[in-house]
Design a protein around this motif. Structure first.
Motif, PDB file in Angstrom:
ATOM      1  N   LEU A   1      -3.082  -5.922  -4.191  1.00 20.38           N
ATOM      2  CA  LEU A   1      -2.923  -5.643  -5.630  1.00 20.38           C
ATOM      3  C   LEU A   1      -3.432  -4.240  -5.958  1.00 20.38           C
ATOM      4  O   LEU A   1      -2.797  -3.494  -6.696  1.00 20.38           O
ATOM      5  N   ALA A   2      -4.579  -3.887  -5.366  1.00 22.67           N
ATOM      6  CA  ALA A   2      -5.149  -2.561  -5.617  1.00 22.67           C
ATOM      7  C   ALA A   2      -4.199  -1.470  -5.113  1.00 22.67           C
ATOM      8  O   ALA A   2      -4.016  -0.442  -5.769  1.00 22.67           O
ATOM      9  N   ALA A   3      -3.548  -1.754  -3.968  1.00 25.42           N
ATOM     10  CA  ALA A   3      -2.615  -0.762  -3.407  1.00 25.42           C
ATOM     11  C   ALA A   3      -1.409  -0.563  -4.321  1.00 25.42           C
ATOM     12  O   ALA A   3      -0.778   0.481  -4.326  1.00 25.42           O
ATOM     13  N   LYS A   4      -1.108  -1.614  -5.129  1.00 28.10           N
ATOM     14  CA  LYS A   4       0.023  -1.503  -6.068  1.00 28.10           C
ATOM     15  C   LYS A   4      -0.404  -0.819  -7.363  1.00 28.10           C
ATOM     16  O   LYS A   4       0.358  -0.752  -8.324  1.00 28.10           O
TER      17      LYS A   4
END
Ligand code: DC
Length: 240
Positions: free
Chosen positions: A177-180
Motif C-alpha cells: 500500500l505504501a508503495a502505491k
C-alpha cells in the motif's frame, strides 16, 4: 516430455502431468508462487480468487450486492448469465466477465470485500467449483485458492498450504500500500489480516483448512527466491 541426447543414446523422459493445489491465508504470496511454479512447470495457472471477484463484480454492477446486503435469490437466478473465462495479455492471466476483460476492475477493495461475502454462499461455491474441476480435467494445472486441496481437487497429486505469521503478512500488505503512495495505518492493516483469517477459517461453506496430505510452507522467513527453490524442489520430487 524432456529429451537428453548424449553421445550414443537419446534418453526420453515422459513427464506425467499433475494437479498442484495451493491453498493458504490471504496475503501469503500464493498467487505469486503459483504463477511462478506454473511457468516453471509449463502448466496452466488458475487464480480461483479472481473467479469469486468476478461474481462479486457482476453482483455489484447489477445492484444485487450492496454495502449492506446480497440479494441471494436474484444472484441465484442470474448465475447462468455469469460467464467467467481467462485470457492472456503479455503472458499475464486476465479474468473476463461475459467476454469483458475485468482484471483491473476486480482488484479494488470494494470487489475484494464483495468476493469475501459471496464466497460464503453455497450455490456460488458449487457454481465455481464445478468450473474449476473442468479446468483441471487434463491436469497440468496449478490452481490457488482456499479450498483447492480439500474440495476442488481432493485427489491432487501435490498440495501446498502456504502460511506466514499475521504480522509478516500485514507488513507485506502495508509495504504494498505504501508503495502505491497510500499512507496505511499498520494496526488497521494487521486487524484486517486477522479479520480475513477469521472469516476464511470460520465460514460454514468450505472453510479454509489444511488438507491432511498438504505440505505446509511457512514463508515468514523466506525470500521469494528461497521459497521458489524450495517449492520447485518439492515439485521435481513428485515428478521424478
Ligand atoms: O485470493 P483472493 O483475495 O483474490 O480471493 C477473493 C475472495 O474469495 C477471498 O475472500 C477468499 C475467497 N476465495 C474462496 O473462498 N475460495 C477460493 N478458492 C478462492 C478465493
Amino acid at each position: 516430455m524432456n529429451s537428453t541426447r548424449t553421445k550414443d543414446k537419446l534418453e526420453i523422459t515422459i513427464m506425467k502431468k499433475i494437479i498442484v493445489a495451493i491453498d493458504g491465508y490471504s496475503s501469503c504470496g500464493k498467487s505469486t508462487i503459483a504463477k511462478a511454479l506454473a511457468q516453471y512447470a509449463g502448466y496452466t495457472y488458475v487464480d480461483t480468487g479472481a473467479m469469486y471477484r468476478a461474481v462479486a463484480l457482476y453482483g455489484l454492477r447489477h445492484g444485487i450486492i450492496t454495502d449492506k446486503s446480497i440479494d441471494e435469490k436474484a444472484l441465484q437466478d442470474q448465475l447462468d448469465n455469469i460467464h467467467i473465462s481467462f485470457r492472456f495479455v503479455d503472458g499475464a492471466q486476465h479474468v473476463c466477465l461475459n467476454g469483458e476483460d475485468v482484471e483491473t476492475q476486480i482488484r479494488t477493495l470494494e470487489v475484494g470485500n464483495g468476493a469475501s461475502r459471496v464466497s460464503t454462499i453455497g450455490f456460488v461455491r458449487r457454481f465455481l467449483v464445478a468450473q474449476q474441476q473442468l479446468m483441471g480435467k487434463e491436469k497440468g494445472i496449478v490452481m490457488d485458492g482456499r479450498d483447492i486441496g480439500t474440495v476442488v481437487f481432493p485427489e491432487a497429486e501435490l498440495k501446498l498450504f502456504l502460511t506466514a505469521s499475521p504480522q509478516i503478512r500485514a507488513q507485506r500488505r502495508y509495504n504494498e500500500l505504501a508503495a502505491k503512495g497510500e499512507q496505511p495505518d499498520f494496526a488497521a492493516v494487521l486487524a484486517d489480516v486477522e479479520d480475513r483469517d477469521y472469516r476464511d477459517t470460520h465460514r460454514a461453506e468450505s472453510p479454509l483448512r489444511q488438507a491432511d496430505d498438504a505440505i505446509v510452507v511457512d514463508n515468514s522467513d523466506m525470500t521469494r527466491e528461497q521459497q521458489m527453490k524450495y517449492i520447485t524442489a518439492i515439485f521435481d520430487g513428485h515428478n521424478r
